[in-house]
Design an enzyme around this catalytic site. Structure first.
Site, PDB file in Angstrom:
ATOM      1  N   ASN A  62      41.246  26.247  40.496  1.00 44.07           N
ATOM      2  CA  ASN A  62      41.774  27.249  39.549  1.00 44.07           C
ATOM      3  C   ASN A  62      41.874  26.645  38.155  1.00 44.07           C
ATOM      4  O   ASN A  62      42.217  25.474  37.973  1.00 44.07           O
ATOM      5  CB  ASN A  62      43.107  27.832  40.022  1.00 44.07           C
ATOM      6  CG  ASN A  62      44.186  26.813  40.284  1.00 44.07           C
ATOM      7  OD1 ASN A  62      43.916  25.721  40.752  1.00 44.07           O
ATOM      8  ND2 ASN A  62      45.427  27.160  39.988  1.00 44.07           N
ATOM      9  N   GLU A  64      43.491  27.622  34.521  1.00 43.73           N
ATOM     10  CA  GLU A  64      44.419  28.536  33.850  1.00 43.73           C
ATOM     11  C   GLU A  64      44.190  28.549  32.338  1.00 43.73           C
ATOM     12  O   GLU A  64      43.442  27.729  31.796  1.00 43.73           O
ATOM     13  CB  GLU A  64      45.859  28.143  34.204  1.00 43.73           C
ATOM     14  CG  GLU A  64      46.106  28.288  35.695  1.00 43.73           C
ATOM     15  CD  GLU A  64      47.547  28.071  36.107  1.00 43.73           C
ATOM     16  OE1 GLU A  64      48.363  27.594  35.293  1.00 43.73           O
ATOM     17  OE2 GLU A  64      47.856  28.388  37.271  1.00 43.73           O
ATOM     18  N   CYS A  73      40.905  32.052  39.460  1.00 46.43           N
ATOM     19  CA  CYS A  73      41.230  31.404  40.741  1.00 46.43           C
ATOM     20  C   CYS A  73      40.110  30.455  41.179  1.00 46.43           C
ATOM     21  O   CYS A  73      38.943  30.630  40.823  1.00 46.43           O
ATOM     22  CB  CYS A  73      41.392  32.455  41.829  1.00 46.43           C
ATOM     23  SG  CYS A  73      42.817  33.516  41.669  1.00 46.43           S
ATOM     24  N   GLU A  75      38.771  30.200  44.163  1.00 46.86           N
ATOM     25  CA  GLU A  75      37.763  30.817  45.034  1.00 46.86           C
ATOM     26  C   GLU A  75      36.689  31.524  44.215  1.00 46.86           C
ATOM     27  O   GLU A  75      35.497  31.465  44.532  1.00 46.86           O
ATOM     28  CB  GLU A  75      38.410  31.847  45.973  1.00 46.86           C
ATOM     29  CG  GLU A  75      39.435  31.268  46.927  1.00 46.86           C
ATOM     30  CD  GLU A  75      40.853  31.263  46.369  1.00 46.86           C
ATOM     31  OE1 GLU A  75      41.018  31.027  45.147  1.00 46.86           O
ATOM     32  OE2 GLU A  75      41.786  31.486  47.140  1.00 46.86           O
ATOM     33  N   CYS A 112      43.825  35.545  47.275  1.00 46.24           N
ATOM     34  CA  CYS A 112      44.373  36.770  46.673  1.00 46.24           C
ATOM     35  C   CYS A 112      43.374  37.927  46.821  1.00 46.24           C
ATOM     36  O   CYS A 112      42.204  37.728  47.157  1.00 46.24           O
ATOM     37  CB  CYS A 112      44.703  36.533  45.205  1.00 46.24           C
ATOM     38  SG  CYS A 112      43.280  36.545  44.106  1.00 46.24           S
ATOM     39  N   CYS A 115      40.099  37.732  44.822  1.00 41.71           N
ATOM     40  CA  CYS A 115      39.132  36.770  45.376  1.00 41.71           C
ATOM     41  C   CYS A 115      38.498  37.311  46.651  1.00 41.71           C
ATOM     42  O   CYS A 115      37.307  37.109  46.897  1.00 41.71           O
ATOM     43  CB  CYS A 115      39.812  35.428  45.631  1.00 41.71           C
ATOM     44  SG  CYS A 115      40.160  34.556  44.088  1.00 41.71           S
TER      45      CYS A 115
HETATM   46  N1  THU Z   1      45.228  31.134  42.584  1.00 41.51           N
HETATM   47  C1  THU Z   1      44.023  30.784  43.124  1.00 41.51           C
HETATM   48  O1  THU Z   1      43.340  29.903  42.607  1.00 41.51           O
HETATM   49  N2  THU Z   1      43.603  31.448  44.219  1.00 41.51           N
HETATM   50  C2  THU Z   1      44.281  32.455  44.835  1.00 41.51           C
HETATM   51  O2  THU Z   1      43.782  33.039  45.778  1.00 41.51           O
HETATM   52  C3  THU Z   1      45.618  32.813  44.378  1.00 41.51           C
HETATM   53  C4  THU Z   1      46.087  32.158  43.135  1.00 41.51           C
HETATM   54  C5  THU Z   1      45.675  30.458  41.368  1.00 41.51           C
HETATM   55  C6  THU Z   1      45.708  31.323  40.141  1.00 41.51           C
HETATM   56  C7  THU Z   1      46.753  30.625  39.309  1.00 41.51           C
HETATM   57  O3  THU Z   1      46.118  29.591  38.567  1.00 41.51           O
HETATM   58  C8  THU Z   1      47.689  29.993  40.319  1.00 41.51           C
HETATM   59  O4  THU Z   1      46.975  29.972  41.552  1.00 41.51           O
HETATM   60  C9  THU Z   1      48.983  30.745  40.503  1.00 41.51           C
HETATM   61  O5  THU Z   1      48.776  32.074  40.803  1.00 41.51           O
END
Ligand code: THU
Length: 160
Positions: A62, A64, A73, A75, A112, A115
Site C-alpha cells: 500500500n 498512501e 491498496c 492488492e 477491501c 480490491c
Molecule cells: N489497505 C490495503 O492495502 N488493502 C486493503 O485491502 C485494505 C486497506 C491499506 C490502505 C491504507 O493504506 C491502509 O491499508 C489503511 O486502510
C-alpha cells in the site's frame, strides 16, 4: 418471490506452516513486499504477492498519500502491475499480509471491497479462478478458492 442463498467455503489454517510449500513461499514474498509499504498516515502496512501461471511473482504494497484517497491498496498496486507486465498470463493466486504499528493484529484481514472488485475483473477476464489467501503478521491464514466466492453478485462488464 424466491429466496436464494449464497454459500461460501474457505479454509482456515492455524498458521502458515500448515500450508503447501508454494503457498508458504508466496506468503513470504507478500511479507517481503509489506516492508515496502508507505503508510505514514494509517501505520497499517499491507503486502501482496501474485503468482502468475508462468511462475513469475509480482508484488505490491500500500502506498498512501497526504491527500488520502489518492493512495492505493497493496492488492490493487500488485494486480495492476501484474496486468501491465503480463497481460496474457493467467493469475493463479494472491497472498496478502497486514501489520499495524498501532496494535498487534492477529486476525487475518480480508481484502477491501474495492480490491475485490479489481481482482474480480481479472478473474472474469481470464476465466480461471484466482486463489486468495490472507493473514496478519502471524497467526491464522484464510484461503478461498476463487475471488468471486467472496464477492457475490459482483458487478461486471456484462452489465455495460
Ligand atoms: N489497505 C490495503 O492495502 N488493502 C486493503 O485491502 C485494505 C486497506 C491499506 C490502505 C491504507 O493504506 C491502509 O491499508 C489503511 O486502510
Amino acid at each position: 418471490m424466491i429466496e436464494k442463498q449464497f454459500t461460501t467455503s474457505y479454509q482456515v489454517y492455524d498458521n502458515l506452516d500448515e500450508m503447501e510449500e508454494a503457498d508458504i513461499q508466496l506468503m513470504q514474498k507478500a511479507c517481503e513486499a509489506r516492508k515496502n509499504a508507505y503508510a505514514p498516515y494509517s501505520r497499517f502496512m499491507v503486502g501482496a504477492a501474485i503468482l502468475m501461471e508462468n511462475g513469475e511473482v509480482v508484488t505490491g504494497s500500500n502506498q498512501e498519500n497526504a491527500a488520502y484517497p489518492s493512495g492505493l491498496c497493496a492488492e490493487r498496486n500488485a494486480i495492476y502491475q501484474a496486468g501491465s507486465l503480463y497481460p496474457n498470463q493467467k493469475i493463479e493466486a494472491i497472498a496478502i499480509t497486514v501489520k499495524s504499528e498501532r496494535k498487534k493484529v492477529i486476525v487475518p484481514a480480508a481484502p477491501c471491497g474495492a480490491c475485490r472488485q479489481a481482482i474480480a475483473e481479472y478473474e472474469i477476464k481470464q476465466e480461471h479462478p484466482i486463489k486468495i489467501m490472507f493473514m496478519a503478521e502471524i497467526g491464522k491464514v484464510i484461503k478461498v478458492n476463487a475471488l468471486l466466492d467472496i464477492l457475490p453478485l459482483a458487478f461486471d462488464g456484462s452489465y455495460l
